[in-house]
Scaffold this active site. Structure first.
Site, PDB file in Angstrom:
ATOM      1  NE  ARG A 184      -0.502  -1.314  10.461  1.00  0.00           N
ATOM      2  CZ  ARG A 184      -1.163  -2.170  10.892  1.00  0.00           C
ATOM      3  NH1 ARG A 184       0.059  -3.306  11.080  1.00  0.00           N
ATOM      4  NH2 ARG A 184      -2.136  -3.232  10.456  1.00  0.00           N
ATOM      5  CB  CYS A 242      -1.465  -7.270  16.654  1.00  0.00           C
ATOM      6  SG  CYS A 242      -2.047  -8.910  16.531  1.00  0.00           S
TER       7      CYS A 242
END
Length: 286
Positions: A184, A242
């Site tokens: 990611r 995150c």
């Protein structure tokens, strides 16, 4: 009578089991699934650490959305204080949070309490999986907690970052640690958010790097790994992020456990960053 020891980062299943029944202990079950937001509470109803009260990531550990707040906005102080009161938590209580296993959601509860000024809060190392594996007692009582007076939450705002402050942090040489998986971070996949990639200048350290064999790594191992990342920087020169400000809390917990307390949190994280289409996006390893 000797006072029970304070737990401020991690606690083992056996140590927690030995303290069940302490009137100044509150246990929070933070199990959650992004794929099925009802699954965590259903699991709690099916069996939990005796006396544990459920906290839901969306309802209890997140707040109302504000611009740049991302998918799991940081809750307001008054709202979070009311949630703590509903679980019977006062400033005098020792709080222990757990989730299914790796601490990703329990760390969010830990971080909220810690930055609200509550020092006596810890995460059950290994979560409910480790608790069950040791054959420790499981309860199905879902009685509500005895409500306490509203908790006087006063967040340490110096450790809470928005997008503009993150930009200044990076411009000043600060370290931004991204706790998402490497794929990611690099922008190879993005299963949740509208854009793939990372904040330019961020460094990848997946939160799973803090775990070995289902438990947090030792203090010494975590201290060495984070020291390699920090270089000459102090813990206060680090901000964790995150996807939505949840698993980033895992880094704050791991650092505190390693004796490196003081890092900040980008509360909106990637989902908050990309709310502004003018913000730059990087892909690849850097």
């Amino acid at each position: 009578m000797n006072r029970s020891p304070d737990w401020t980062t991690l606690v083992s299943p056996s140590d927690l089991a030995a303290r069940l029944g302490d009137p100044l202990l509150v246990v929070l079950d933070a199990r959650f699934s992004l794929a099925d937001p009802a699954a965590g509470e259903a699991a709690w109803r099916g069996g939990h650490v005796p006396g544990a009260h459920y906290v839901h990531l969306d309802r209890d550990l997140s707040g109302a959305h504000l611009p740049g707040g991302g998918r799991h906005p940081w809750p307001g102080a008054a709202d979070f204080g009311r949630m703590l009161a509903a679980r019977g938590i006062t400033p005098a209580h020792q709080v222990v949070a757990y989730d299914a296993a790796d601490g990703a959601f329990a760390a969010r509860a830990w971080c909220l309490l810690r930055l609200a000024g509550h020092a006596r809060v810890a995460v059950l190392d290994g979560g409910f999986e480790a608790w069950s594996a040791q054959g420790l007692p499981v309860d199905r009582d879902v009685s509500e907690a005895q409500r306490a007076a509203p908790y006087p939450v006063a967040y340490d705002r110096s450790r809470l970052y928005d997008g503009a402050r993150v930009e200044m942090h990076l411009a000043g040489g600060g370290l931004l640690l991204d706790a998402r998986g490497g794929e990611r971070f690099r922008g190879e996949v993005e299963p949740i958010d509208a854009r793939a990639g990372h904040v330019p200048g961020a460094v990848s350290r997946p939160y799973a790097s803090n775990i070995a064999d289902g438990r947090f790594k030792s203090r010494a191992a975590l201290a060495e790994e984070f020291a390699d990342l920090l270089g000459p920087r102090a813990p206060a020169d680090v901000v964790a992020m995150c996807g939505s400000g949840v698993t980033a809390c895992h880094h704050l917990l791991a650092m505190a456990h390693a004796g490196l307390d003081g890092a900040g949190l980008y509360t909106g994280s990637w989902s908050g960053w990309i709310e502004d289409p003018a913000r730059p996006v990087a892909t690849g390893d850097r």
